[in-house]
Design an enzyme around this catalytic site. Structure first.
Site, short mmCIF file in Angstrom:
data_model
loop_
_atom_site.label_atom_id
_atom_site.label_comp_id
_atom_site.label_asym_id
_atom_site.label_seq_id
_atom_site.Cartn_x
_atom_site.Cartn_y
_atom_site.Cartn_z
N ARG A 47 -5.22 8.29 -8.27
CA ARG A 47 -6.40 8.53 -7.53
C ARG A 47 -6.37 8.80 -6.15
NH1 ARG A 47 -8.88 2.88 -8.75
NH2 ARG A 47 -6.60 2.50 -8.48
N GLU A 48 -6.69 9.89 -5.87
CA GLU A 48 -6.71 10.13 -4.19
C GLU A 48 -7.36 8.89 -3.53
OE1 GLU A 48 -8.42 13.71 -2.55
OE2 GLU A 48 -7.49 14.76 -4.51
N CYS B 236 -9.84 17.22 -9.32
CA CYS B 236 -9.46 16.87 -10.89
C CYS B 236 -10.54 16.99 -11.82
CB CYS B 236 -8.78 15.59 -10.79
SG CYS B 236 -7.43 15.34 -9.58
#
Ligand code: UGA
Length: 458
Positions: free
Chosen positions: A176-177, A285
């Site tokens: 996850r960013e 994403c």
């Protein structure tokens, strides 16, 4: 993992680095968000990694110790592994391929015109690999690539009639960013898709420290690994769209979505993660991967109605939040000063791709409002999209004199606003809390006119 592989490990990553006897020489092609985290983390595992990119600017920056993206902890991880001599950066892609046995492809796969993922960068890398095969290579995709790409890469490399053997593999990322570094170093699982024992053994070596620590390591064939990535992202996106739709119902019937989600999440079969309603999912994403999965399925004659519905619901959600803000202003935003707090698609990133803030700002501009915006990290990126709105350096400056405040991103700094202080600064106490950061009762007691997602009647 074979028993006789002696792995000498340190206790904790980042405190001291593991030294293990099966470290690999690795080339990572593409120094975007995925490639950079991958390269630094694989070096942290003890591998020797060169990160390659055709962009000289990016490589120069990295060689000067600068990180082109905002990702907590990445700067330290990169610096540590450069100092240890395990991580280097270069524009010499062909040389990097020739000098290393394991090649990870981590280039971008942008949205194609028809919802498919555009593979032009992956294809170009596969050609370069084909042209430079000077011994056995393992070619592993880390970019999110459509199911079937492993085969496509094999075909491209074979077009170059290589004199050496090679394997392809898939190793999807689940980062996850904003929390990519811990997600990589302490993953829920590592998935590898391989079609040879040799490829499997190389990847087991690359990930030896994680295997040794008993992190789940799932070995499948290549299409299965590719499918796991899309299936996971589409499922999470569906979970979000599901709770966002339920939030709409909660608004109508006086239910509190916060507790609906909590009550659902306590069921272990459901789980509470990704049940936070909001302004709609964004980022590089979920929007892209859900569309690409639907596209892949359609080209194979399969209709993914549930994923399609999740996409539609998400598009509606972005409009729904804008509509709620406009309704708070009696649908008259012309000439009004609107403070937008949060521009990134979520907290802890400077990424604005498919951020709900974009839809809201666009609607406000079209309606003739004056927009003042604030984000701790994403301002520069948003400036490229909306150069003519006002960007402020603090929340106070942004909300001063505002006719309404819209909260779009759940940054800690925004979640910890002192509401009484905010009320003194604004012109009118109108608040659209699109992340449900504030308790309705507190807002009501302070005299705010407000709305949120699924808690409006609480
Ligand atoms: C997502 C996945 O979570 C990662 O596992 C995956 O590796 C990554 O995509 C990828 O494919 O590279 P990311 O896009 O960085 O990671 O961010 P998330 O934390 O998943 O959030 C995505 C969006 O959903 C954000 O807009 C966020 O605000 C929203 N969201 C998330 C909600 O609205 N509610 C939630 O409960 C959770």
């Amino acid at each position: 993992m074979k028993k006789n592989r002696q792995v000498l490990l340190s206790v904790v990553f980042l405190i001291s680095t593991p030294i293990y006897s099966f470290a690999k020489d690795i080339a990572v092609i593409g120094t975007g968000y995925v490639g950079l985290v991958l390269g630094a983390a694989l070096a942290e595992f003890g591998n020797k990694v060169v990160c390659l990119d055709i962009s000289k600017d990016k490589i120069d920056m990295l060689n000067n110790g600068q990180i082109p993206i905002y990702e907590p902890g990445l700067d330290k991880l990169v610096a540590k592994n450069i100092d240890a001599g395990r991580l280097t950066f270069s524009t010499k892609v062909a040389e990097g391929i020739r000098n290393n046995e394991a090649i990870f492809i981590a280039v971008g796969t942008p949205f194609g015109d028809d919802g498919s993922a555009d593979l032009k960068y992956v294809d170009a890398v596969a050609h370069t690999i084909g042209e430079n095969l000077n011994g056995y290579k393992l070619v592993c995709t880390k970019s999110t690539v459509p199911i079937g790409t492993g085969k496509r890469i094999r075909n491209i490399i074979e077009q170059h009639n290589p004199a050496y053997e090679f394997d392809t593999a898939s190793n999807p990322e689940f980062l996850r960013e904003g929390s990519a570094v811990p997600d990589f170093l302490e993953p829920d699982r590592v998935v590898i898709g391989v079609d040879s024992q040799r490829a499997q053994e190389i990847l087991e070596d690359v990930y030896a420290p994680l295997i040794e620590k008993n992190y789940p390591f799932l070995v499948t064939n290549i299409p299965t690994a590719e499918a796991i990535k899309y299936a996971s992202n589409a499922f999470l996106a569906t979970k979000i769209s599901y709770i966002n739709e339920l939030a709409k119902l909660c608004d109508k019937v006086g239910a509190d979505v916060k507790f609906v989600a909590k009550g659902m999440g306590l069921d272990k079969r459901i789980g509470g993660a990704f049940l936070y309603p909001g302004p709609g999912y964004g980022g590089s994403c979920f929007p892209k991967d859900t569309e690409a999965l639907v596209y892949t399925a359609a080209t194979n004659g399969v209709h993914l109605d549930i994923v399609k519905a999740a996409i539609d619901a998400n598009n509606h959600q972005k409009h729904h939040v804008t509509r709620k803000l406009f309704e708070l202003l009696d649908n008259d935003v012309k000439g009004k000063n609107i403070a937008v707090l949060g521009l990134a698609f979520k907290a802890n990133t400077d990424d604005i791709r498919y951020s709900p803030a974009i839809n809201i700002i666009k609607a406000l501009i079209n309606g003739g409002a004056h927009v003042k915006a604030f984000d701790p990290e994403a301002t520069e990126n948003m400036k490229e999209l909306f150069p003519h709105i006002s960007y402020m350096n603090s929340i106070d400056e942004t909300v001063k004199g505002a006719d309404a405040v819209a909260i779009i991103t759940e940054w800690d700094e925004i979640a910890s606003i002192d509401l009484a202080h905010l009320k003194k600064l604004v012109k009118t106490p109108i608040l659209m809390d699109a992340r449900n950061l504030f308790e309705p009762q507190i807002l009501r007691n302070l005299g705010f006119k407000f709305d949120n997602i699924g808690r409006s009647h609480i």
